[in-house]
Scaffold this motif. Sequence first.
Motif, mmCIF file in Angstrom:
data_model
loop_
_atom_site.group_PDB
_atom_site.id
_atom_site.type_symbol
_atom_site.label_atom_id
_atom_site.label_comp_id
_atom_site.label_asym_id
_atom_site.label_seq_id
_atom_site.Cartn_x
_atom_site.Cartn_y
_atom_site.Cartn_z
ATOM 1 N N THR A 57 0.866 -1.171 0.000
ATOM 2 C CA THR A 57 0.000 0.000 0.000
ATOM 3 C C THR A 57 0.906 1.225 0.000
ATOM 4 N N GLY A 58 0.410 2.333 -0.548
ATOM 5 C CA GLY A 58 1.257 3.508 -0.693
ATOM 6 C C GLY A 58 0.759 4.701 0.095
ATOM 7 N N VAL A 59 1.716 5.523 0.555
ATOM 8 C CA VAL A 59 1.403 6.744 1.293
ATOM 9 C C VAL A 59 2.358 7.839 0.831
ATOM 10 N N ARG A 60 1.830 8.991 0.501
ATOM 11 C CA ARG A 60 2.692 10.143 0.241
ATOM 12 C C ARG A 60 3.059 10.759 1.581
ATOM 13 N N ALA A 61 4.351 10.843 1.860
ATOM 14 C CA ALA A 61 4.784 11.350 3.157
ATOM 15 C C ALA A 61 6.154 11.987 3.047
ATOM 16 N N ASP A 62 6.310 13.125 3.728
ATOM 17 C CA ASP A 62 7.589 13.808 3.860
ATOM 18 C C ASP A 62 8.145 13.438 5.227
ATOM 19 N N VAL A 63 9.256 12.703 5.253
ATOM 20 C CA VAL A 63 9.762 12.192 6.527
ATOM 21 C C VAL A 63 10.291 13.293 7.439
ATOM 22 N N SER A 64 10.504 14.495 6.917
ATOM 23 C CA SER A 64 10.950 15.601 7.756
ATOM 24 C C SER A 64 9.786 16.306 8.448
ATOM 25 N N VAL A 69 4.784 11.878 9.245
ATOM 26 C CA VAL A 69 5.302 10.613 9.785
ATOM 27 C C VAL A 69 4.253 9.944 10.665
ATOM 28 N N ALA A 70 3.587 10.711 11.492
ATOM 29 C CA ALA A 70 2.532 10.143 12.336
ATOM 30 C C ALA A 70 1.413 9.559 11.479
ATOM 31 N N ASN A 113 17.522 13.653 5.862
ATOM 32 C CA ASN A 113 18.420 12.504 6.032
ATOM 33 C C ASN A 113 18.596 12.069 7.473
ATOM 34 N N LEU A 114 18.491 13.002 8.419
ATOM 35 C CA LEU A 114 18.720 12.652 9.824
ATOM 36 C C LEU A 114 17.471 12.820 10.685
ATOM 37 N N ASP A 115 16.817 13.976 10.583
ATOM 38 C CA ASP A 115 15.581 14.153 11.345
ATOM 39 C C ASP A 115 14.541 13.109 10.952
ATOM 40 N N GLY A 116 14.480 12.785 9.656
ATOM 41 C CA GLY A 116 13.500 11.799 9.190
ATOM 42 C C GLY A 116 13.719 10.437 9.812
ATOM 43 N N VAL A 117 14.976 10.047 9.988
ATOM 44 C CA VAL A 117 15.288 8.765 10.642
ATOM 45 C C VAL A 117 14.810 8.794 12.090
ATOM 46 N N PHE A 118 15.111 9.891 12.774
ATOM 47 C CA PHE A 118 14.664 10.058 14.166
ATOM 48 C C PHE A 118 13.143 10.012 14.282
ATOM 49 N N LEU A 119 12.458 10.792 13.440
ATOM 50 C CA LEU A 119 11.000 10.878 13.545
ATOM 51 C C LEU A 119 10.321 9.537 13.277
#
Length: 249
Positions: A57-64, A69-70, A113-119
């Motif tokens: 399944t697909g979701v458009r999401a900005d990891v930052s 992310v939620a 690259n970094l905040d997205g991993v954390f979130l």
Amino acid sequence: MAGRLDGKVAIVTGGGAGIGRKFCVGLASEGARVVVADVGDVSGTLAEVDAARGTATGVRADVSDPADVARLVRHALDTCGRVDVLVNNAGIYPTRPIEQMSLEEWRKVMAVNLDGVFLCAKEVIPHMKRQGGGRIVNMSSTTFFMGVPNFCHYVASKGGVVGFTRGLAGEVGEFGITVNCIAPGLTKTDSVEASPVIRETWQMLVDAQAIHRKQVPDDLLGPLLFLASDDSAFVTGQTLCVDGGWTRH
């Protein structure tokens, strides 16, 4: 024949193309239900998973974006009921000498690259704890180890991913959650091939490797499946360089 990830649910960020698309198809082929997240179009990945007789399944999401992310993790839970594997693959890599680098660009690279991993990790860990375990696989880069010029924001962000992986592994291991990192070398994707700067230096990198050919996304799939499955249940806090031997120097 049963797959290594039968019954598991995997989120892959940056899954719309390139390495992320290969990961989505590979995880689905091993039996996982895959949630494909990307800021761009994910239809091509969904079609490839379907062609491989997998489920996605697909979701458009900005990891930052914390709200995105939620929403991504809530979608995974609402549609699949759980999250067993998180692959933090989303990333950007602009090329620029530091004198020409704006603070805005620096912060954007760090945010993705970094905040997205954390979130993403922060959002899935409570659910993994309740399930009794999970696998988090973060994507770094061998540029961190080799100090490639004109990418200092990218290199710094990927070094942060290695540090975050180590710190988080020590924090969540008692809950059955492993946290590991893959550091690829320069990998042949459409976006990489579109960069004239990278194209100019590619043969030099290939010559420096122990294996003298261009790296392709398939080279990363085996390591990912190992770290995402119970094959690596006693491996955590590690960074695996997958680069044809470039970092052996």
